[in-house]
Design an enzyme around this catalytic site. Structure first.
Site, PDB file in Angstrom:
ATOM      1  N   ARG A 190       0.901  -1.276  -0.079  1.00 21.56           N
ATOM      2  CA  ARG A 190      -0.031   0.085   0.029  1.00 21.56           C
ATOM      3  C   ARG A 190       1.122   1.240  -0.003  1.00 21.56           C
ATOM      4  NH1 ARG A 190      -3.493  -1.217   4.995  1.00 21.56           N
ATOM      5  NH2 ARG A 190      -1.781  -2.491   5.605  1.00 21.56           N
ATOM      6  N   SER A 225     -10.513  -2.332   8.362  1.00 19.60           N
ATOM      7  CA  SER A 225     -11.276  -3.399   8.750  1.00 19.60           C
ATOM      8  C   SER A 225     -12.147  -4.002   7.706  1.00 19.60           C
ATOM      9  CB  SER A 225     -12.072  -2.918  10.120  1.00 19.60           C
ATOM     10  OG  SER A 225     -10.884  -2.533  11.170  1.00 19.60           O
ATOM     11  N   LYS A 237       1.627   2.047   7.292  1.00 21.33           N
ATOM     12  CA  LYS A 237       2.080   1.312   8.531  1.00 21.33           C
ATOM     13  C   LYS A 237       2.845   2.032   9.632  1.00 21.33           C
ATOM     14  CE  LYS A 237       0.679  -1.976   9.307  1.00 21.33           C
ATOM     15  NZ  LYS A 237      -0.618  -2.465   9.926  1.00 21.33           N
ATOM     16  N   HIS A 276      -0.807   1.708  16.253  1.00 17.83           N
ATOM     17  CA  HIS A 276      -0.938   0.408  17.329  1.00 17.83           C
ATOM     18  C   HIS A 276       0.205   0.411  18.278  1.00 17.83           C
ATOM     19  CE1 HIS A 276      -3.883  -0.936  14.334  1.00 17.83           C
ATOM     20  NE2 HIS A 276      -2.908  -0.833  13.376  1.00 17.83           N
ATOM     21  N   VAL A 289      -1.566 -12.340  10.387  1.00 13.45           N
ATOM     22  CA  VAL A 289      -0.815 -11.333   9.799  1.00 13.45           C
ATOM     23  C   VAL A 289      -1.274 -10.078   9.972  1.00 13.45           C
ATOM     24  CG1 VAL A 289      -0.303 -10.448   7.350  1.00 13.45           C
ATOM     25  CG2 VAL A 289      -0.212 -12.801   7.486  1.00 13.45           C
ATOM     26  N   VAL A 326     -12.020  -8.664  17.905  1.00 16.07           N
ATOM     27  CA  VAL A 326     -12.380  -7.725  18.875  1.00 16.07           C
ATOM     28  C   VAL A 326     -11.642  -6.430  18.939  1.00 16.07           C
ATOM     29  CG1 VAL A 326     -13.504  -9.503  20.262  1.00 16.07           C
ATOM     30  CG2 VAL A 326     -10.977  -8.769  20.623  1.00 16.07           C
ATOM     31  N   GLU A 381      -5.706   4.690  13.783  1.00 17.82           N
ATOM     32  CA  GLU A 381      -6.621   3.606  14.390  1.00 17.82           C
ATOM     33  C   GLU A 381      -7.387   4.282  15.547  1.00 17.82           C
ATOM     34  OE1 GLU A 381      -3.483   3.385  14.397  1.00 17.82           O
ATOM     35  OE2 GLU A 381      -2.653   2.967  16.475  1.00 17.82           O
ATOM     36  N   ASP A 399      -2.816  -6.815  15.460  1.00 19.23           N
ATOM     37  CA  ASP A 399      -2.099  -5.576  15.249  1.00 19.23           C
ATOM     38  C   ASP A 399      -2.337  -4.931  16.666  1.00 19.23           C
ATOM     39  OD1 ASP A 399      -4.819  -5.027  15.098  1.00 19.23           O
ATOM     40  OD2 ASP A 399      -4.407  -3.593  13.404  1.00 19.23           O
TER      41      ASP A 399
HETATM   42  N1  LIG Z   1      -4.662  -7.389  10.861  1.00 19.21           N
HETATM   43  C1  LIG Z   1      -4.933  -6.571  10.119  1.00 19.21           C
HETATM   44  O1  LIG Z   1      -4.271  -6.389   8.948  1.00 19.21           O
HETATM   45  C2  LIG Z   1      -6.123  -5.662  10.666  1.00 19.21           C
HETATM   46  C3  LIG Z   1      -6.383  -5.544  11.867  1.00 19.21           C
HETATM   47  N2  LIG Z   1      -7.537  -4.734  12.231  1.00 19.21           N
HETATM   48  C4  LIG Z   1      -7.715  -4.919  13.552  1.00 19.21           C
HETATM   49  O2  LIG Z   1      -8.937  -5.684  13.797  1.00 19.21           O
HETATM   50  C5  LIG Z   1      -9.648  -5.441  15.154  1.00 19.21           C
HETATM   51  C6  LIG Z   1     -11.013  -5.182  15.053  1.00 19.21           C
HETATM   52  O3  LIG Z   1     -11.220  -3.859  14.290  1.00 19.21           O
HETATM   53  P1  LIG Z   1     -12.759  -3.239  14.110  1.00 19.21           P
HETATM   54  O4  LIG Z   1     -13.729  -4.452  13.875  1.00 19.21           O
HETATM   55  O5  LIG Z   1     -12.737  -2.275  13.382  1.00 19.21           O
HETATM   56  O6  LIG Z   1     -13.306  -2.754  15.750  1.00 19.21           O
HETATM   57  P2  LIG Z   1     -14.698  -2.378  15.925  1.00 19.21           P
HETATM   58  O7  LIG Z   1     -14.436  -1.466  17.023  1.00 19.21           O
HETATM   59  O8  LIG Z   1     -15.262  -2.130  14.872  1.00 19.21           O
HETATM   60  O9  LIG Z   1     -15.089  -3.843  16.542  1.00 19.21           O
HETATM   61  C7  LIG Z   1     -14.822  -4.353  17.840  1.00 19.21           C
HETATM   62  C8  LIG Z   1     -15.690  -5.268  18.342  1.00 19.21           C
HETATM   63  O10 LIG Z   1     -15.286  -5.868  19.393  1.00 19.21           O
HETATM   64  C9  LIG Z   1     -16.147  -6.167  20.314  1.00 19.21           C
HETATM   65  N3  LIG Z   1     -15.743  -6.511  21.649  1.00 19.21           N
HETATM   66  C10 LIG Z   1     -14.882  -5.896  22.441  1.00 19.21           C
HETATM   67  N4  LIG Z   1     -14.330  -6.781  23.450  1.00 19.21           N
HETATM   68  C11 LIG Z   1     -15.078  -8.039  23.183  1.00 19.21           C
HETATM   69  C12 LIG Z   1     -15.231  -9.171  23.769  1.00 19.21           C
HETATM   70  N5  LIG Z   1     -14.484  -9.630  25.057  1.00 19.21           N
HETATM   71  N6  LIG Z   1     -15.761 -10.112  23.135  1.00 19.21           N
HETATM   72  C13 LIG Z   1     -16.679 -10.108  22.015  1.00 19.21           C
HETATM   73  N7  LIG Z   1     -16.601  -8.930  21.469  1.00 19.21           N
HETATM   74  C14 LIG Z   1     -15.989  -7.828  22.127  1.00 19.21           C
HETATM   75  C15 LIG Z   1     -16.753  -4.569  20.378  1.00 19.21           C
HETATM   76  O11 LIG Z   1     -18.109  -4.543  21.133  1.00 19.21           O
HETATM   77  C16 LIG Z   1     -16.943  -4.172  18.957  1.00 19.21           C
HETATM   78  O12 LIG Z   1     -18.156  -4.643  18.318  1.00 19.21           O
HETATM   79  C17 LIG Z   1      -8.814  -4.462  15.598  1.00 19.21           C
HETATM   80  O13 LIG Z   1      -7.494  -4.526  16.404  1.00 19.21           O
HETATM   81  C18 LIG Z   1      -8.256  -3.679  14.426  1.00 19.21           C
HETATM   82  O14 LIG Z   1      -6.934  -2.754  14.496  1.00 19.21           O
HETATM   83  C19 LIG Z   1      -7.946  -3.986  11.288  1.00 19.21           C
HETATM   84  C20 LIG Z   1      -7.836  -3.887  10.084  1.00 19.21           C
HETATM   85  C21 LIG Z   1      -6.472  -4.754   9.577  1.00 19.21           C
HETATM   86  C1  LIG Z   2      -5.195  -1.398  10.513  1.00 16.83           C
HETATM   87  C2  LIG Z   2      -3.887  -1.865  10.032  1.00 16.83           C
HETATM   88  O1  LIG Z   2      -2.954  -1.919  10.917  1.00 16.83           O
HETATM   89  C3  LIG Z   2      -3.571  -2.099   8.580  1.00 16.83           C
HETATM   90  O2  LIG Z   2      -4.363  -1.843   7.795  1.00 16.83           O
HETATM   91  O3  LIG Z   2      -2.588  -2.656   8.435  1.00 16.83           O
HETATM   92 MG   LIG Z   3       1.017  -3.037  12.941  1.00 17.91          MG
END
Ligand SMILES: NC(=O)C1=CN([C@@H]2O[C@H](COP(=O)(O)OP(=O)(O)OC[C@H]3O[C@@H](n4cnc5c(N)ncnc54)[C@H](O)[C@@H]3O)[C@@H](O)[C@H]2O)C=CC1
Ligand SMILES: CC(=O)C(=O)O
Ligand SMILES: [Mg+2]
Length: 371
Positions: free
Chosen positions: A15, A134, A75, A96, A298, A239, A118, A270
């Protein structure tokens, strides 16, 4: 203002922080845009597109960092990039910080002002600069999970949608926010039997109203998770407690109740990951096995579909990038509490309470910095 956009250097990250359209808008606002040579190529934007937009192409990241007042990235800055940040420079990117003490200390030592995508908020309590990525990561999660479920990749050898006479895979999604909702939609679209758990009743009501027939919902508790875990072929970790380290919802011991070859896709990696056995992996080497259970962790999943992701991220960041460039960070944040919520670091001070709690570092209230 001089706005600099270096090429991303995280492994397999294709990206880019600014699209040619974003560059064109910034130039129209009277700013100078500096793009590192080849920064957009991975996302399908050659240097010529940026030149046509009025930007200047710069030979090295070092020159971009040395010249720009604001650095726009995707990033978190890698160790070498952090050395190039300087006092008074504005950094606008994903950070992050909660699971990343080294980066946090380097940013504090640099004296820069860092606004994290974020943690920027919106009027409805959402995270507008996290949401597009997300959406992408959520939609990718069942796709990569389905691939990992294939026998040759270490999985159980289960097909998401089953076939006539053979039932579908069972997919459990932990967290029904943006990632979780998009993951559930796609998994259900692939024919899987999907259940989403969340701790927010309003969110569960919304999901039930909108997607009632497509997937089931449950109130997230340790008891319900223990009940559903032995049946799951795939668990998606989605979550988030904004800014904070992710809660660990599945312990190593609990892997023992899962079916061998089941798959954990930890999108929340992340923020440190929501499974005890998660550790960040890369697109080059995305999966590993612990106690017979496959893990995909990842931390920059959207990088796999760099073009879609760059366009989606650019749509969301552009108005904030322009506000920061036009007004400077202080006035832009003073006038917009949602942008102020993105401030994580300023002049050696940590300004985000949840990060401070996670890392045991004292924080200052960001409001006092813009008053
Ligand atoms: N690995 C990657 O490439 C990426 C990772 N992410 C990560 O994904 C994660 C989720 O992001 P979003 O969906 O945008 O967040 P969001 O805030 O939209 O959703 C998170 C949900 O988790 C729920 N939650 C909190 N604690 C909980 C528990 N103990 N049990 C069940 N649900 C619970 C909340 O109520 C909320 O609905 C974040 O850490 C974000 O940084 C996002 C994009 C890319
Ligand atoms: C949200 C994040 O860390 C990514 O898009 O890489
Ligand atoms: Mg990261």
């Amino acid at each position: 203002m001089k706005i600099g956009c270096p090429k991303e250097i995280k492994p397999q990250e294709f990206r880019v922080g600014m699209t040619p359209n974003a560059a064109m808008e910034a130039v129209a606002h009277g700013h100078e845009v500096l793009i590192e040579t080849g920064a957009g190529v991975g996302a399908g934007f050659p240097d010529a597109d940026y030149v046509a937009a009025g930007a200047r192409i710069i030979g090295t990241a070092a020159e971009v960092f040395a010249t720009a007042d604001m650095i726009v990235k995707v990033k978190e800055p890698q160790a070498g990039e952090r050395k190039m940040l300087r006092e008074g420079q504005l950094l606008f990117t994903y950070l992050h910080l909660a699971p990343d003490p080294e980066q946090t200390h380097d940013l504090l030592a640099s004296g820069c002002t860092a606004i994290a995508y974020e943690t920027v908020t919106d009027r409805s309590g959402g995270l507008p600069l996290l949401a597009p990525m997300s959406e992408v990561a959520g939609r990718l999660a069942p796709q990569v999970g389905a691939w990992t479920l294939q026998k040759a990749n270490g999985g159980r050898g289960v097909l998401m949608g089953g076939v006539p006479g053979v039932g579908p895979a069972r997919v459990l999604v932990l967290g029904g926010g943006v990632v979780g909702t998009h993951a559930a939609r796609i998994a259900a679209g692939m024919g899987a039997d999907v259940t989403v758990l969340d701790r927010s009743l309003p969110r569960l009501r919304y999901l039930d109203d909108v997607f009632g027939g497509l997937f089931k919902t449950g109130y997230s508790s340790a008891g319900l998770l223990a009940e559903l875990l032995p049946q799951a072929d795939m668990v998606v970790g989605a979550v988030l407690i904004p800014g904070a380290a992710a809660p660990k919802l599945i312990t190593r011991k609990q892997l023992g109740v899962m079916k061998p070859g089941s798959v954990l896709v930890d999108v929340a990696i992340d923020q440190g990951g929501c499974f005890e056995t998660s550790r960040a992996t890369t697109h080059q080497d995305p999966i590993y096995e612990v106690d017979g259970i496959m893990h995909y962790c990842v931390a920059n999943m959207p990088g796999a579909v760099a073009r879609t992701s760059t366009l989606a991220l650019g749509n969301a960041t552009m108005p904030f990038m322009l506000a920061l460039a036009d007004k400077g960070w202080k006035r832009a944040c003073a006038e917009d509490p949602h942008l102020l919520a993105g401030l994580n670091v300023h002049a050696g001070q940590l300004t985000y309470a949840a990060v401070g709690e996670a890392l045991g570092i004292a924080t200052v209230d960001p409001k006092t910095l813009v008053a």
